[in-house]
Structures are given as C-alpha cells and as structure tokens.
Design a protein around this motif. Structure first.
Motif, mmCIF file in Angstrom:
data_model
loop_
_atom_site.group_PDB
_atom_site.id
_atom_site.type_symbol
_atom_site.label_atom_id
_atom_site.label_comp_id
_atom_site.label_asym_id
_atom_site.label_seq_id
_atom_site.Cartn_x
_atom_site.Cartn_y
_atom_site.Cartn_z
ATOM 1 N N ARG A 263 -33.943 -54.791 -4.690
ATOM 2 C CA ARG A 263 -33.473 -54.614 -6.057
ATOM 3 C C ARG A 263 -33.446 -55.957 -6.765
ATOM 4 O O ARG A 263 -32.992 -56.967 -6.216
ATOM 5 N N MET A 264 -33.923 -56.003 -8.016
ATOM 6 C CA MET A 264 -34.000 -57.259 -8.755
ATOM 7 C C MET A 264 -33.291 -57.128 -10.096
ATOM 8 O O MET A 264 -33.470 -56.147 -10.811
ATOM 9 N N GLY A 265 -32.498 -58.146 -10.457
ATOM 10 C CA GLY A 265 -31.875 -58.188 -11.773
ATOM 11 C C GLY A 265 -30.752 -57.184 -11.964
ATOM 12 O O GLY A 265 -30.187 -56.641 -11.011
ATOM 13 N N ASP A 266 -30.430 -56.913 -13.223
ATOM 14 C CA ASP A 266 -29.345 -56.009 -13.572
ATOM 15 C C ASP A 266 -29.712 -54.562 -13.253
ATOM 16 O O ASP A 266 -30.892 -54.225 -13.092
ATOM 17 N N VAL A 267 -28.691 -53.728 -13.168
ATOM 18 C CA VAL A 267 -28.892 -52.310 -12.863
ATOM 19 C C VAL A 267 -28.167 -51.472 -13.916
ATOM 20 O O VAL A 267 -27.327 -51.960 -14.670
ATOM 21 N N ILE A 268 -28.528 -50.201 -13.948
ATOM 22 C CA ILE A 268 -27.743 -49.198 -14.681
ATOM 23 C C ILE A 268 -27.197 -48.244 -13.622
ATOM 24 O O ILE A 268 -27.967 -47.608 -12.903
ATOM 25 N N ASP B 30 -23.671 -40.320 -7.567
ATOM 26 C CA ASP B 30 -23.937 -41.498 -8.378
ATOM 27 C C ASP B 30 -25.437 -41.788 -8.421
ATOM 28 O O ASP B 30 -26.176 -41.448 -7.481
ATOM 29 N N GLN B 31 -25.891 -42.459 -9.488
ATOM 30 C CA GLN B 31 -27.297 -42.816 -9.628
ATOM 31 C C GLN B 31 -27.424 -44.287 -9.987
ATOM 32 O O GLN B 31 -26.709 -44.788 -10.856
ATOM 33 N N LEU B 32 -28.345 -44.972 -9.310
ATOM 34 C CA LEU B 32 -28.563 -46.394 -9.521
ATOM 35 C C LEU B 32 -30.003 -46.605 -9.975
ATOM 36 O O LEU B 32 -30.936 -46.301 -9.228
ATOM 37 N N SER B 33 -30.193 -47.098 -11.194
ATOM 38 C CA SER B 33 -31.531 -47.363 -11.718
ATOM 39 C C SER B 33 -31.737 -48.863 -11.824
ATOM 40 O O SER B 33 -30.859 -49.588 -12.302
ATOM 41 N N SER B 34 -32.906 -49.334 -11.372
ATOM 42 C CA SER B 34 -33.156 -50.761 -11.375
ATOM 43 C C SER B 34 -34.646 -51.025 -11.305
ATOM 44 O O SER B 34 -35.464 -50.098 -11.259
ATOM 45 N N PHE B 35 -35.000 -52.311 -11.284
ATOM 46 C CA PHE B 35 -36.373 -52.741 -11.040
ATOM 47 C C PHE B 35 -36.430 -53.275 -9.616
ATOM 48 O O PHE B 35 -35.518 -53.958 -9.161
ATOM 49 N N ARG C 81 -18.623 -42.441 -15.903
ATOM 50 C CA ARG C 81 -18.711 -43.849 -16.265
ATOM 51 C C ARG C 81 -20.165 -44.331 -16.164
ATOM 52 O O ARG C 81 -20.914 -43.874 -15.299
ATOM 53 N N VAL C 82 -20.528 -45.273 -17.039
ATOM 54 C CA VAL C 82 -21.867 -45.858 -17.003
ATOM 55 C C VAL C 82 -21.713 -47.375 -17.049
ATOM 56 O O VAL C 82 -21.113 -47.925 -17.973
ATOM 57 N N TYR C 83 -22.274 -48.040 -16.038
ATOM 58 C CA TYR C 83 -22.180 -49.502 -15.929
ATOM 59 C C TYR C 83 -23.573 -50.118 -16.019
ATOM 60 O O TYR C 83 -24.524 -49.611 -15.414
ATOM 61 N N GLU C 84 -23.676 -51.210 -16.771
ATOM 62 C CA GLU C 84 -24.935 -51.948 -16.859
ATOM 63 C C GLU C 84 -24.650 -53.420 -16.647
ATOM 64 O O GLU C 84 -23.869 -54.027 -17.380
ATOM 65 N N GLY C 85 -25.266 -53.998 -15.610
ATOM 66 C CA GLY C 85 -25.024 -55.411 -15.335
ATOM 67 C C GLY C 85 -25.328 -55.752 -13.899
ATOM 68 O O GLY C 85 -26.150 -55.111 -13.235
ATOM 69 N N GLU C 86 -24.614 -56.762 -13.398
ATOM 70 C CA GLU C 86 -24.823 -57.230 -12.026
ATOM 71 C C GLU C 86 -24.044 -56.343 -11.052
ATOM 72 O O GLU C 86 -22.950 -55.882 -11.354
ATOM 73 N N LEU C 87 -24.626 -56.172 -9.867
ATOM 74 C CA LEU C 87 -24.043 -55.256 -8.884
ATOM 75 C C LEU C 87 -24.072 -55.900 -7.511
ATOM 76 O O LEU C 87 -24.997 -56.634 -7.168
#
Length: 226
Positions: A109-114, A98-103, A121-127
C-alpha cells in the motif's frame, strides 16, 4: 474560512516535526499461481498460495490487468494487477464490512487511503495497521468532521472539529481536548477556552488557571498560539 486557514497554517508548520510515517505494510501473499484452472491468456481463474482464488484478466498464467482475489479469511481485494502483484488502484473489503481503498505497488500500500467503516465513518489520510495514524480527515454520520493528527486510531495533536455551525481548534491527547483552544460559532465570533479531561470552559477561573500555566511554560512550549 479563517478558521481553516488557522489550522492548516499551523499543521503545515508542524509537518516537519512529525515522525516519518512507517513503511507501508503488505496485506496479502505475493500473487504467484500454483495451478491454472483456465489456460487462455484472457480471463480466467487461478489458485494462489495459501488458498486464495483470483478471478480476472490473466497474462502468462499470472494476474495482469483488472481482477479480484478472494482470501481464505473472508477478505476480498478488487483492483489492478501487474505481473501477479497488486499494482494500481484497488479496494480491500475486510471481514467485518470495512473497506480500504488505496494505490498499490508490488503488493504494498502506498500513500494515503480512503477507509470506509461499516458504521458509516469515512477516513481519508495516513493509516497504520488499519487505524488512523498521522494526518487525516474523519467524517462522522452525525455530520461532525475532524481534521488533524492521529495516533493509533485516536486524536492526538493539533486538530479542528467542525459540527452544526460550530468549530473547535486546539490540541488533543488520547481523543480528549487538552489545554488552550478556540471555539468559533457560525457568525465568526471566537472565544478562547481551556480544556481538561475533554471539557472546555471560558470562565474567569479557567482563564486565571490558564494565566498561571503560562507562567510555568516556556513560550516555545505553548501548544497553540494564534
């Protein structure tokens, strides 16, 4: 479309009632080098506490700029650093693929992630703890898309499902459709349904059961009103 306008209008009204999202959680040790393998303040390699190895841009013997950390547990982070800490955009590659992209700011980690799952599956949002939690959008390899609320990785609350020209909007509990909802087909026709255990029906018996349930509910407690 009209359907999306319905769900996003409702979701907007419910945001104020949602719980505050949990604090972002650190995913790695603070980056402070214990030994410098290459001393020039340009590109180099550093050994980190806990056995991690950093390779990339270095300034004053600390990660600064763009680089990569390889952790002893097999995870790898590639992104930007400032004064030895993850700061800026970056991607964490997990052991299972799995891969987690964020700021990131100061290793947090801040804000939403991809979040890209190894199964496609690809998820974008809160984690939360690497699980969808809060509001987010999940795209599935089958072509299905779920837009709505999550709890600990499961659909929970108001949501919209779209797949193959058909849509469903309603309430979910523990991944299952629950109570009143609406099904919409490509031509825009809509029908009300009642769902139990994930199965939805618009039969006369079901509509009568829904009518009886309305008599037992306060009008403000109805999970969804068009």
């Amino acid at each position: 479309t009209g359907m999306k306008a319905i769900v996003f209008s409702y979701l907007a009204m419910t945001v104020a009632l949602a719980e505050d999202p949990p604090d972002s959680e650190p995913l790695a040790d603070t980056v402070v080098p214990t030994k410098t393998l290459e001393t020039p303040d340009t590109l180099g390699e550093l050994l980190l506490p806990g056995g991690g190895v950093y390779r990339g841009e270095i300034f004053e013997h600390m990660p600064n700029g763009k680089g990569t950390i390889s952790y002893p547990n097999g995870e790898e982070y590639e992104g930007h650093f400032l004064e030895g800490k993850k700061t800026g955009g970056g991607t964490l590659r997990l052991v299972g693929g799995d891969q987690l992209s964020s700021f990131w700011v100061d290793d947090r980690r801040m804000g939403d992630v991809i979040y890209r799952f190894v199964d496609g599956r690809v998820y974008e949002g809160e984690l939360k703890a690497k699980n969808p939690h809060g509001y987010g959008v999940m795209q599935y390899p089958s072509g299905e898309t779920y837009t709505g609320y999550w709890a600990e990785g499961k659909r929970q609350g108001m949501g919209l499902v779209e797949e193959s020209g058909r849509s469903f909007i309603g309430v979910f509990e523990n991944n299952q459709r629950l109570g009143k909802g609406y099904e919409v087909v490509t031509n825009g026709s809509r029908k009300a349904v009642w769902c139990e255990n994930g199965q939805c029906s618009s039969s006369l018996f079901v509509r009568f059961a829904y009518f009886l349930s309305q008599l037992r509910l306060d009008k403000d407690a109805v999970p969804f009103k068009p």
